[in-house]
Every structure is written in C-alpha cells, then in structure tokens.
Motif scaffolding. Structure first.
Motif, PDB file in Angstrom:
ATOM      1  N   ASP A   1     -16.223   9.872   6.383  1.00  0.00           N
ATOM      2  CA  ASP A   1     -17.576  10.307   6.045  1.00  0.00           C
ATOM      3  C   ASP A   1     -17.593  11.020   4.696  1.00  0.00           C
ATOM      4  O   ASP A   1     -16.558  11.198   4.041  1.00  0.00           O
ATOM      5  CB  ASP A   1     -18.163  11.186   7.149  1.00  0.00           C
ATOM      6  N   GLU A   2     -18.789  11.451   4.293  1.00  0.00           N
ATOM      7  CA  GLU A   2     -18.971  12.074   2.985  1.00  0.00           C
ATOM      8  C   GLU A   2     -18.176  13.367   2.859  1.00  0.00           C
ATOM      9  O   GLU A   2     -17.714  13.718   1.770  1.00  0.00           O
ATOM     10  CB  GLU A   2     -20.463  12.352   2.739  1.00  0.00           C
ATOM     11  N   ALA A   3     -17.998  14.070   3.952  1.00  0.00           N
ATOM     12  CA  ALA A   3     -17.229  15.311   3.906  1.00  0.00           C
ATOM     13  C   ALA A   3     -15.756  15.039   3.613  1.00  0.00           C
ATOM     14  O   ALA A   3     -15.079  15.854   2.985  1.00  0.00           O
ATOM     15  CB  ALA A   3     -17.367  16.056   5.228  1.00  0.00           C
ATOM     16  N   ALA A   4     -15.267  13.892   4.059  1.00  0.00           N
ATOM     17  CA  ALA A   4     -13.859  13.549   3.848  1.00  0.00           C
ATOM     18  C   ALA A   4     -13.625  12.939   2.467  1.00  0.00           C
ATOM     19  O   ALA A   4     -12.645  13.285   1.784  1.00  0.00           O
ATOM     20  CB  ALA A   4     -13.388  12.586   4.932  1.00  0.00           C
ATOM     21  N   ILE A   5     -14.503  12.033   2.042  1.00  0.00           N
ATOM     22  CA  ILE A   5     -14.377  11.363   0.743  1.00  0.00           C
ATOM     23  C   ILE A   5     -15.767  11.241   0.132  1.00  0.00           C
ATOM     24  O   ILE A   5     -16.606  10.496   0.642  1.00  0.00           O
ATOM     25  CB  ILE A   5     -13.738   9.966   0.878  1.00  0.00           C
TER      26      ILE A   5
ATOM     27  N   LEU B   1       0.813  -1.219   0.000  1.00  0.00           N
ATOM     28  CA  LEU B   1       0.000   0.000   0.000  1.00  0.00           C
ATOM     29  C   LEU B   1       0.846   1.268   0.000  1.00  0.00           C
ATOM     30  O   LEU B   1       0.486   2.257  -0.659  1.00  0.00           O
ATOM     31  CB  LEU B   1      -0.926  -0.028   1.209  1.00  0.00           C
ATOM     32  N   GLY B   2       1.964   1.256   0.711  1.00  0.00           N
ATOM     33  CA  GLY B   2       2.787   2.454   0.821  1.00  0.00           C
ATOM     34  C   GLY B   2       3.255   3.005  -0.515  1.00  0.00           C
ATOM     35  O   GLY B   2       3.019   4.189  -0.827  1.00  0.00           O
ATOM     36  N   PRO B   3       3.932   2.192  -1.366  1.00  0.00           N
ATOM     37  CA  PRO B   3       4.364   2.701  -2.667  1.00  0.00           C
ATOM     38  C   PRO B   3       3.210   3.134  -3.567  1.00  0.00           C
ATOM     39  O   PRO B   3       3.349   4.073  -4.359  1.00  0.00           O
ATOM     40  CB  PRO B   3       5.120   1.508  -3.271  1.00  0.00           C
ATOM     41  N   THR B   4       2.071   2.460  -3.447  1.00  0.00           N
ATOM     42  CA  THR B   4       0.898   2.844  -4.241  1.00  0.00           C
ATOM     43  C   THR B   4       0.459   4.259  -3.905  1.00  0.00           C
ATOM     44  O   THR B   4       0.271   5.106  -4.792  1.00  0.00           O
ATOM     45  CB  THR B   4      -0.264   1.869  -3.981  1.00  0.00           C
ATOM     46  N   VAL B   5       0.298   4.531  -2.627  1.00  0.00           N
ATOM     47  CA  VAL B   5      -0.154   5.851  -2.187  1.00  0.00           C
ATOM     48  C   VAL B   5       0.896   6.914  -2.498  1.00  0.00           C
ATOM     49  O   VAL B   5       0.559   8.029  -2.927  1.00  0.00           O
ATOM     50  CB  VAL B   5      -0.499   5.828  -0.688  1.00  0.00           C
ATOM     51  N   ASP B   6       2.170   6.584  -2.330  1.00  0.00           N
ATOM     52  CA  ASP B   6       3.231   7.551  -2.633  1.00  0.00           C
ATOM     53  C   ASP B   6       3.163   8.004  -4.088  1.00  0.00           C
ATOM     54  O   ASP B   6       3.226   9.210  -4.385  1.00  0.00           O
ATOM     55  CB  ASP B   6       4.609   6.927  -2.368  1.00  0.00           C
TER      56      ASP B   6
ATOM     57  N   PRO C   1      -5.881   6.394   2.921  1.00  0.00           N
ATOM     58  CA  PRO C   1      -4.529   6.915   3.171  1.00  0.00           C
ATOM     59  C   PRO C   1      -4.123   8.018   2.193  1.00  0.00           C
ATOM     60  O   PRO C   1      -3.338   8.903   2.561  1.00  0.00           O
ATOM     61  CB  PRO C   1      -3.626   5.683   3.028  1.00  0.00           C
ATOM     62  N   LEU C   2      -4.655   8.000   0.973  1.00  0.00           N
ATOM     63  CA  LEU C   2      -4.339   9.072   0.035  1.00  0.00           C
ATOM     64  C   LEU C   2      -4.954  10.389   0.501  1.00  0.00           C
ATOM     65  O   LEU C   2      -4.298  11.440   0.446  1.00  0.00           O
ATOM     66  CB  LEU C   2      -4.848   8.708  -1.361  1.00  0.00           C
ATOM     67  N   ALA C   3      -6.183  10.344   0.983  1.00  0.00           N
ATOM     68  CA  ALA C   3      -6.822  11.552   1.519  1.00  0.00           C
ATOM     69  C   ALA C   3      -6.068  12.050   2.752  1.00  0.00           C
ATOM     70  O   ALA C   3      -5.963  13.258   2.980  1.00  0.00           O
ATOM     71  CB  ALA C   3      -8.278  11.269   1.855  1.00  0.00           C
ATOM     72  N   ALA C   4      -5.536  11.120   3.546  1.00  0.00           N
ATOM     73  CA  ALA C   4      -4.768  11.508   4.727  1.00  0.00           C
ATOM     74  C   ALA C   4      -3.483  12.238   4.353  1.00  0.00           C
ATOM     75  O   ALA C   4      -2.915  12.972   5.185  1.00  0.00           O
ATOM     76  CB  ALA C   4      -4.450  10.275   5.571  1.00  0.00           C
TER      77      ALA C   4
END
Length: 252
Positions: free
Chosen positions: A83-87, A28-33, A57-60
C-alpha cells in the motif's frame, strides 16, 4: 505507440511471472542485494517502478522505497502487493516528475531508460535523477548493449531470443537509434499473440556523456548485478553514477 498505451491493463496483468524470467531468484536476488548495498542507510527512488518487481523485495529489506510510474494499471498491480504507506508512488514521467524527499539512491533497471524515445528525454531523466539525490548519491542504470554487430548489412531485423512458446525479434532504425521489439507468444494453436515495445538504444559512451551533462561521474560498470567484468562481448551492463560530495549540485 505511446508508453501509456503500451503499459495498459492487459500488459500489467501479464507482466508478473513469479519465479521465472526477470522474476527468477537468480535474476532478482543479486539485483536487490546490490541496490540495498547502494542505498545504505538512506532511501531509494525507483524510476518506472512498474508492478514493484524490485521495489517490493527491496522495501522488505528495510530500504524506504518511493517510485515514479507513468502507467496507472501498473500502479494498480503494485497496490495488490504494497500500500501507499509501504511504498509511495508518484504518477508521472520519470524524466520530469518530482518525488518528495531526498535519496541516497535512484535506480532505473531492466533497460527502461530506453523507453524514453529521444536523446533529450534521456538527458532529462539523468537531470531528474540528480535533482533527487543527496550529495554523493548514486544513480544506477541497468541497460542492454546494442547488438548491431549481429545485424547483417542491409538487414533491418534480427531474432534476439527464441524458446518454446516465444520468439523475440527486433527491427532497427539505425538512422534514429530506434528499435522496436516484437514479442511473439504462441501455443499449440495456429494463433500467436504479438506485442511491441519501442526503444531508443544508447551506447555506453553516450550514456556516460548524458551522465556528465547532469553532473554525475561514472563510479563503476559491470556486466551484471553480480559484478562480472564488463567486456567488448558483454550484452548488458550495470552502470553506477555518483553525484559530487558536499554542496556541489550538478546542472538542473
């Protein structure tokens, strides 16, 4: 086997495997990077966002993420994390559903484009990605390479993965480019649990042609998210397609 039947409440419940499998940090790490790098200062749209394995994690990381997802149970699972506000999530088919806004990045990971079972649907998915992108935006696809070289003549099935408690077996219909993945999970009892997922496999060259029909150009192709060279022996690839810069929209 319709996709909305496959990705039901039971599948959504079993999908997340924190820390292991496709949720392992080294996966997951390299994907998000890389996706954060591709998004830049813009927003990202994930086709088939699922339970938010990548989106959360991408939104984070500060990237505004919107998703399109066909399965309500998968969305319900996502909503336990954000929630909907975040994603934001649009319920619908990734080949046709339209999300509000314009994006610098659309991405479709972990072989999911093959869940579309006809070539026409897969081409429509490319066109839908182009529809959402700003000029110069990227469409990133992660996809496995069909392993037909391992299939002996006259044989239709192949074990592609085996580990304690799990056997993965694929059955091929080479005439229609269809494959059904059979997932056998078992323990010390005499009972095994079977789940199946149908796919239409795509060769890299065919994927490039689909991209061209939608107005994309291939920017890069690597064997993984870390940027390893793509070779004849690679089992998967991460392909990055880009829309033309300026006011030059591709086909719709």
């Amino acid at each position: 086997m319709r996709q909305d039947e496959i990705w039901n409440a039971d599948a959504a419940r079993r999908y997340d495997t924190p820390g292991t499998g496709m949720f392992a940090p080294e996966v997951l790490g390299p994907t998000v990077d890389r996706l954060a790098e591709f998004a830049g200062d813009g927003a990202a749209l994930e086709f088939a966002i699922g339970t938010g394995r990548v989106a959360v994690p991408l939104a984070a990381r500060g990237v505004p993420v919107t998703g399109i997802e066909l399965s309500q149970p998968m969305i319900d699972r996502l909503r336990t994390k954000a929630d909907e506000a975040a994603i934001r999530v649009v319920v619908g088919d990734m080949a046709t559903a339209v999300a509000p806004g314009t994006y610098t990045l659309v991405y479709l990971v972990y072989n999911t484009v093959a869940n579309l079972l006809t070539q026409a649907e897969q081409v429509a998915c490319f066109r839908n990605a182009a529809r959402h992108l700003a000029p110069g935006g990227r469409f990133v696809i992660e996809l496995w390479v069909p392993e037909l070289r391992k299939l002996p003549p006259g044989q239709q099935a192949m074990v592609w993965h085996c580990e304690p408690g799990y056997i993965g077996l694929d059955t091929y219909d080479v005439l229609h480019q269809h494959v059904v993945s059979h997932h056998f999970r078992f323990d010390d009892s005499t009972q095994a649990r079977l789940s199946r997922t149908p796919h239409r496999y795509i060769w890299p060259a065919e994927l490039d042609l689909m991209a061209e029909l939608a107005g994309f150009e291939l920017e890069s192709r690597h064997a993984d998210w870390a940027g390893s060279d793509f070779t004849a022996e690679s089992r998967s690839h991460v392909s990055v397609y880009r829309t033309p810069p300026g006011d030059q929209p591709g086909p719709r």
